[in-house]
Motif scaffolding. Structure first.
Motif, mmCIF file in Angstrom:
data_model
loop_
_atom_site.group_PDB
_atom_site.id
_atom_site.type_symbol
_atom_site.label_atom_id
_atom_site.label_comp_id
_atom_site.label_asym_id
_atom_site.label_seq_id
_atom_site.Cartn_x
_atom_site.Cartn_y
_atom_site.Cartn_z
ATOM 1 N N PRO A 1 -1.573 -37.651 15.036
ATOM 2 C CA PRO A 1 -1.744 -37.528 13.577
ATOM 3 C C PRO A 1 -3.199 -37.544 13.110
ATOM 4 O O PRO A 1 -3.540 -36.859 12.133
ATOM 5 C CB PRO A 1 -0.986 -38.757 13.034
ATOM 6 C CG PRO A 1 0.022 -39.080 14.090
ATOM 7 C CD PRO A 1 -0.652 -38.754 15.393
ATOM 8 N N CYS A 2 -4.078 -38.321 13.798
ATOM 9 C CA CYS A 2 -5.459 -38.423 13.314
ATOM 10 C C CYS A 2 -6.177 -37.085 13.344
ATOM 11 O O CYS A 2 -7.126 -36.858 12.588
ATOM 12 C CB CYS A 2 -6.228 -39.473 14.118
ATOM 13 S SG CYS A 2 -6.317 -39.165 15.895
ATOM 14 N N CYS A 3 -5.736 -36.162 14.192
ATOM 15 C CA CYS A 3 -6.363 -34.839 14.253
ATOM 16 C C CYS A 3 -6.128 -34.046 12.973
ATOM 17 O O CYS A 3 -6.861 -33.100 12.671
ATOM 18 C CB CYS A 3 -5.843 -34.056 15.454
ATOM 19 S SG CYS A 3 -6.840 -34.267 16.944
ATOM 20 N N GLY A 4 -5.091 -34.447 12.230
ATOM 21 C CA GLY A 4 -4.855 -33.795 10.956
ATOM 22 C C GLY A 4 -6.017 -33.999 9.999
ATOM 23 O O GLY A 4 -6.245 -33.180 9.104
ATOM 24 N N GLY A 5 -6.778 -35.079 10.213
ATOM 25 C CA GLY A 5 -7.949 -35.327 9.381
ATOM 26 C C GLY A 5 -8.989 -34.248 9.531
ATOM 27 O O GLY A 5 -9.693 -33.905 8.567
ATOM 28 N N LEU A 6 -9.122 -33.674 10.736
ATOM 29 C CA LEU A 6 -10.084 -32.609 10.963
ATOM 30 C C LEU A 6 -9.663 -31.344 10.214
ATOM 31 O O LEU A 6 -10.499 -30.633 9.641
ATOM 32 C CB LEU A 6 -10.220 -32.332 12.462
ATOM 33 C CG LEU A 6 -11.360 -31.421 12.894
ATOM 34 C CD1 LEU A 6 -12.703 -32.006 12.462
ATOM 35 C CD2 LEU A 6 -11.344 -31.230 14.413
ATOM 36 N N VAL A 7 -8.374 -31.073 10.208
ATOM 37 C CA VAL A 7 -7.863 -29.918 9.470
ATOM 38 C C VAL A 7 -8.152 -30.073 7.982
ATOM 39 O O VAL A 7 -8.617 -29.142 7.317
ATOM 40 C CB VAL A 7 -6.346 -29.749 9.702
ATOM 41 C CG1 VAL A 7 -5.812 -28.552 8.903
ATOM 42 C CG2 VAL A 7 -6.039 -29.566 11.183
ATOM 43 N N ARG A 8 -7.902 -31.279 7.459
ATOM 44 C CA ARG A 8 -8.145 -31.516 6.036
ATOM 45 C C ARG A 8 -9.631 -31.366 5.689
ATOM 46 O O ARG A 8 -9.981 -30.840 4.629
ATOM 47 C CB ARG A 8 -7.645 -32.909 5.642
ATOM 48 C CG ARG A 8 -6.120 -33.024 5.586
ATOM 49 C CD ARG A 8 -5.685 -34.315 4.937
ATOM 50 N NE ARG A 8 -6.056 -35.483 5.737
ATOM 51 C CZ ARG A 8 -5.325 -35.971 6.735
ATOM 52 N NH1 ARG A 8 -4.176 -35.375 7.068
ATOM 53 N NH2 ARG A 8 -5.712 -37.033 7.392
ATOM 54 N N MET A 9 -10.523 -31.835 6.595
ATOM 55 C CA MET A 9 -11.963 -31.701 6.349
ATOM 56 C C MET A 9 -12.367 -30.243 6.231
ATOM 57 O O MET A 9 -13.138 -29.862 5.343
ATOM 58 C CB MET A 9 -12.753 -32.376 7.475
ATOM 59 C CG MET A 9 -12.728 -33.873 7.464
ATOM 60 S SD MET A 9 -13.706 -34.529 8.840
ATOM 61 C CE MET A 9 -13.029 -36.173 8.976
ATOM 62 N N THR B 1 -2.625 -26.063 17.847
ATOM 63 C CA THR B 1 -2.268 -27.434 18.216
ATOM 64 C C THR B 1 -1.972 -27.491 19.716
ATOM 65 O O THR B 1 -1.197 -26.681 20.245
ATOM 66 C CB THR B 1 -1.045 -27.908 17.427
ATOM 67 O OG1 THR B 1 -1.326 -27.819 16.025
ATOM 68 C CG2 THR B 1 -0.707 -29.360 17.760
ATOM 69 N N ILE B 2 -2.588 -28.477 20.373
ATOM 70 C CA ILE B 2 -2.461 -28.623 21.825
ATOM 71 C C ILE B 2 -1.842 -29.984 22.142
ATOM 72 O O ILE B 2 -2.227 -30.998 21.562
ATOM 73 C CB ILE B 2 -3.840 -28.493 22.486
ATOM 74 C CG1 ILE B 2 -4.436 -27.093 22.213
ATOM 75 C CG2 ILE B 2 -3.755 -28.739 23.995
ATOM 76 C CD1 ILE B 2 -5.856 -26.900 22.697
ATOM 77 N N SER B 3 -0.916 -29.992 23.066
ATOM 78 C CA SER B 3 -0.258 -31.233 23.458
ATOM 79 C C SER B 3 -1.054 -31.952 24.540
ATOM 80 O O SER B 3 -1.888 -31.323 25.209
ATOM 81 C CB SER B 3 1.153 -30.945 23.982
ATOM 82 O OG SER B 3 1.083 -30.203 25.203
ATOM 83 N N PRO B 4 -0.848 -33.252 24.742
ATOM 84 C CA PRO B 4 -1.594 -33.990 25.772
ATOM 85 C C PRO B 4 -1.430 -33.420 27.184
ATOM 86 O O PRO B 4 -2.310 -33.602 28.030
ATOM 87 C CB PRO B 4 -1.009 -35.403 25.674
ATOM 88 C CG PRO B 4 -0.587 -35.530 24.249
ATOM 89 C CD PRO B 4 -0.041 -34.161 23.905
ATOM 90 N N ASP B 5 -0.309 -32.705 27.434
ATOM 91 C CA ASP B 5 -0.128 -32.115 28.756
ATOM 92 C C ASP B 5 -0.651 -30.681 28.834
ATOM 93 O O ASP B 5 -0.370 -29.939 29.777
ATOM 94 C CB ASP B 5 1.335 -32.171 29.187
ATOM 95 C CG ASP B 5 2.252 -31.429 28.241
ATOM 96 O OD1 ASP B 5 1.784 -30.983 27.166
ATOM 97 O OD2 ASP B 5 3.453 -31.279 28.561
ATOM 98 N N GLY B 6 -1.456 -30.289 27.828
ATOM 99 C CA GLY B 6 -2.155 -29.019 27.901
ATOM 100 C C GLY B 6 -1.415 -27.794 27.447
ATOM 101 O O GLY B 6 -1.815 -26.674 27.764
ATOM 102 N N LYS B 7 -0.362 -27.975 26.670
ATOM 103 C CA LYS B 7 0.403 -26.824 26.188
ATOM 104 C C LYS B 7 0.007 -26.498 24.754
ATOM 105 O O LYS B 7 -0.255 -27.383 23.945
ATOM 106 C CB LYS B 7 1.897 -27.108 26.256
ATOM 107 C CG LYS B 7 2.409 -27.283 27.677
ATOM 108 C CD LYS B 7 3.886 -27.589 27.664
ATOM 109 C CE LYS B 7 4.425 -27.799 29.069
ATOM 110 N NZ LYS B 7 5.880 -28.159 29.072
ATOM 111 N N ILE B 8 -0.059 -25.188 24.452
ATOM 112 C CA ILE B 8 -0.287 -24.759 23.073
ATOM 113 C C ILE B 8 1.061 -24.713 22.363
ATOM 114 O O ILE B 8 1.994 -24.049 22.811
ATOM 115 C CB ILE B 8 -0.952 -23.375 23.043
ATOM 116 C CG1 ILE B 8 -2.376 -23.460 23.644
ATOM 117 C CG2 ILE B 8 -1.042 -22.860 21.613
ATOM 118 C CD1 ILE B 8 -3.105 -22.147 23.680
ATOM 119 N N LEU B 9 1.176 -25.434 21.263
ATOM 120 C CA LEU B 9 2.452 -25.547 20.555
ATOM 121 C C LEU B 9 2.530 -24.518 19.421
ATOM 122 O O LEU B 9 1.533 -24.026 18.930
ATOM 123 C CB LEU B 9 2.594 -26.964 20.001
ATOM 124 C CG LEU B 9 2.501 -28.081 21.059
ATOM 125 C CD1 LEU B 9 2.647 -29.441 20.395
ATOM 126 C CD2 LEU B 9 3.550 -27.894 22.146
#
Length: 241
Positions: free
Chosen positions: A207-215, A233-241
């Motif tokens: 969720p904290c990455c949403g702050g970068l989008v808002r900026m 958006t990228i998942s911790p296991d390296g997949k593009i969602l």
């Protein structure tokens, strides 16, 4: 005539002298510890000095200025060279000026490397620094670029990050949680001062990455510019969602 020319903010200038060395026309000199544009007709308006300023003291302006005079520049350089030889101080003049800031914040451009026998996965990074906190908003590499705004962790999670995201883009990284800084105003300054063609933003699922989008979205609104924005958006296991 009205033309593009550099302007040096004396309040920001720290007197490091890097712009003096970067200017191939000899248009800039250190006077009383500050960088000064000595003559308008020596400045070609290309801005080689901009990315070398660690404090963002140099910018482009459109104003009344004498036309660039290549003949005058050549005469000026020849006179300076002769003067250096006469006083036998040319070797000291060629030494790089002392840099008085953080070495990591010294702006520079690089050429992405081609694959060779020692590097199967060459770097595609074309500029430095990459930390949003350290970049100068008017650095020359921002002009007419495709911008990559990347959350710190995305490059570690996605294995082919250089080839798929950094290649052919100017890259900035930040973390809205760890940096504890709202970069909206700085991003707005970058967006306003440069003709940026597109923005690709890579974020993690957290969720904290949403702050970068808002900026970035806030900065676009503050700057009043319409730049195409693509969020990946990228998942911790390296997949593009």
């Amino acid at each position: 005539m009205i033309r593009r020319i550099i302007e040096i903010d004396q309040k920001k200038c720290n007197g490091c002298g890097l712009c003096v060395k970067a200017c191939h026309e000899g248009a800039i000199a250190l006077i009383d510890g500050k960088a000064v544009l000595t003559r308008d007709d020596y400045c070609d308006g290309l801005g080689d000095c901009l990315p070398n300023c660690p404090v963002g003291a140099i910018s482009f302006v459109e104003r009344e200025a004498a036309a660039y005079d290549e003949a005058a520049v050549q005469a000026h350089l020849a006179l300076r060279s002769a003067s250096e030889k006469a006083c036998d101080c040319s070797s000291s003049q060629e030494e790089a000026p002392a840099f008085h800031g953080c070495p990591g914040s010294m702006a520079r451009t690089m050429s992405p490397k081609a694959a060779d026998c020692t590097s199967e996965v060459p770097s595609q990074l074309s500029m430095w620094p990459v930390q949003l906190k350290l970049v100068a908003p008017n650095a020359a590499y921002f002009q007419n670029c495709d911008l990559l705004m990347a959350a710190d962790c995305t490059a570690y999670a996605y294995g082919n990050f250089h080839a798929d995201f950094i290649k052919d883009r100017v890259c900035l990284i930040a973390c809205p949680k760890l940096d504890d800084t709202d970069y909206s105003h700085k991003l707005a300054e970058i967006f306003s001062a440069n003709n940026i063609r597109s923005i690709t933003l890579t974020r993690m699922t957290v969720p904290c990455c949403g702050g970068l989008v808002r900026m970035v979205e806030n900065a676009l609104q503050m700057a009043g510019v319409d730049i195409p924005l693509k969020v990946v958006t990228i998942s911790p296991d390296g997949k593009i969602l």
